[in-house]
Enzyme design. Structure first.
Site, PDB file in Angstrom:
ATOM      1  CD  GLU A 114      -7.409   0.909  -4.950  1.00 57.13           C
ATOM      2  OE1 GLU A 114      -6.381   0.214  -4.914  1.00 57.13           O
ATOM      3  OE2 GLU A 114      -7.481   2.054  -4.441  1.00 57.13           O
ATOM      4  NE  ARG A 165      -4.042  -1.990  -2.783  1.00 57.46           N
ATOM      5  CZ  ARG A 165      -3.024  -2.627  -2.258  1.00 57.46           C
ATOM      6  NH1 ARG A 165      -3.146  -3.931  -1.971  1.00 57.46           N
ATOM      7  NH2 ARG A 165      -1.882  -2.007  -2.012  1.00 57.46           N
ATOM      8  NE  ARG A 196      -1.666  -1.994  -6.089  1.00 56.39           N
ATOM      9  CZ  ARG A 196      -0.875  -1.212  -5.367  1.00 56.39           C
ATOM     10  NH1 ARG A 196       0.372  -1.592  -5.111  1.00 56.39           N
ATOM     11  NH2 ARG A 196      -1.286  -0.049  -4.906  1.00 56.39           N
TER      12      ARG A 196
END
Length: 319
Positions: A119, A165, A163
Site C-alpha cells: 500500500e 490509496r 482517502r
C-alpha cells in the site's frame, strides 16, 4: 469492528512490515490468519503496537537478515509513503525511506511467500515521470510474481473519509493465478455523524447540526487566517444524509496539530478517537498517550476494512 476469527492448525501465516500501529495486522487477523513476524522502526508506533498485540515488533528491517524471518504465506507492507506523496518533497528512491521498497523485494525474493499486499499513496504512480512505479513493477515481476494494482477509496468501504490509496497484490508465478479482482466495497451506510464523539469539551453535536458539518485543515485558534485549505463535506452515497466526507487524514497531523481536520461549527479538531474510527479501527484499540505522535501514527496507517476485504480475496485464491 473486526474481530479475530478462531484459527485452526492450517491458518495462513503473514508478516507485518513497516507495521506502524497494526492496521494490516488487525485486517489479516480478522480473516483468521496468524502473524509470525512484525517490524517497525518508529519507537512511538512500536509502543502502540505492543500495547495492542502484546508483543514488540522487531526494529530496523534493513538490519534483519532474511533468514531470521519465519516462513510465511503473505507479506504485508505499507512502506513509507512520504518520498512519493504530493505533500512531501517527492524524492522517491533518492530518499532513504524510498529505498524501503528494496527491502520488500529482498525479503520476497528470499522467502518466496505465496502472495503479498503493498500500500502507498497515489503519488507513487506519477512520481519521477512514472519511472518509480515502472521500477517497482519490473522488480516484482523479475523475482517471480504476477502483480495486480488498483486505487481504492475509504468512502467505498463504509468509511466517510476522502482517502484514495494505491494497492498492489502479487501472487507467486508458479501458483498459476492470472486474474485478481479487487473488492469494490459496499459504499456508505454510515455518516460522519455516526463516528463523531457526541460531546467533546462541553460541545454537544446534534444530529441536525451534523447535516451541515464542514471540515477544514488549519489551526482552529486562528480559524479565518489559517483555514486555507477548505474541504467542505459532500453528500454521501447512501442518500439518507447530507454530511459527506472527512478530508484525508495524513501523517502531517502529527506536525503540531495544524493539519488535523477541524469541525468548523464546533471550533475543534477531530479527536484521536474519532480519527481511529475514521480509519476503521476497533473501539477498544489503545493509543499510547501522546497526541502529537498519535495523530501521526493514525495518518500513517491503513484503512482496516479495505485491507481486510483485499485479504479475504487473496486467501480465496491461495487456499
Amino acid at each position: 469492528m473486526y474481530k479475530l476469527k478462531k484459527r485452526n492448525k492450517k491458518a495462513l501465516r503473514f508478516i507485518d512490515l513497516f507495521a506502524g500501529i497494526g492496521g494490516f495486522r488487525i485486517a489479516l487477523e480478522s480473516t483468521g490468519a496468524k502473524c509470525v513476524f512484525s517490524s517497525e522502526i518508529d519507537i512511538s508506533a512500536s509502543k502502540t503496537y505492543t500495547a495492542n498485540f502484546h508483543e514488540q515488533p522487531n526494529g530496523d528491517i534493513t538490519k534483519i537478515n532474511s533468514g531470521e524471518i519465519p516462513d510465511h504465506d503473505i507479506l504485508c507492507a505499507g512502506f513509507p509513503c512520504q518520498p512519493f506523496s504530493m505533500g512531501g518533497y517527492r524524492k522517491g528512491f533518492e530518499d532513504t525511506r524510498g529505498t524501503m521498497f528494496f527491502e520488500i523485494e529482498r525479503i520476497l525474493d528470499s522467502k518466496k511467500p505465496k502472495a503479498f499486499i503493498l500500500e502507498n499513496v497515489m503519488g507513487i504512480l506519477s512520481h519521477n515521470k512514472k519511472h518509480t512505479i515502472q521500477t517497482i513493477r519490473k522488480k516484482l515481476k523479475k523475482i517471480g510474481y504476477e502483480i495486480f494494482e488498483d486505487i481504492l477509496d475509504a468512502k467505498d468501504f463504509d468509511i466517510p473519509q476522502n482517502r484514495r490509496r494505491w494497492f498492489c497484490v502479487g501472487f507467486r508465478e508458479d501458483l498459476g493465478i492470472t486474474t485478481f479482482d479487487f473488492p469494490r466495497g459496499t459504499g456508505l451506510t454510515k455518516s460522519v455523524y455516526d463516528l463523531l464523539e457526541k460531546n467533546v469539551n462541553g460541545h454537544e453535536i446534534t444530529k441536525i447540526a451534523a447535516k451541515h458539518i464542514k471540515f477544514h485543515y488549519g489551526n482552529f485558534k486562528k480559524s479565518s487566517e489559517s483555514m486555507t485549505i477548505a474541504n467542505e463535506v459532500r453528500p454521501s452515497r447512501c442518500g439518507m444524509r447530507d454530511d459527506g466526507l472527512v478530508p484525508c487524514l495524513t501523517a502531517k497531523m502529527g506536525t503540531g496539530g495544524n493539519n488535523v481536520p477541524i469541525i468548523v461549527e464546533e471550533g475543534r479538531k477531530l479527536t484521536v478517537k474519532e480519527c481511529l474510527r475514521l480509519m476503521g479501527f476497533n473501539q477498544d484499540f489503545q493509543m499510547v498517550e501522546n497526541n502529537h505522535q498519535s495523530y501521526k501514527q493514525i495518518g500513517n496507517s491503513v484503512v482496516v476494512p479495505i485491507v481486510a476485504s483485499i485479504a479475504k480475496k487473496i486467501i480465496k485464491k491461495i487456499t
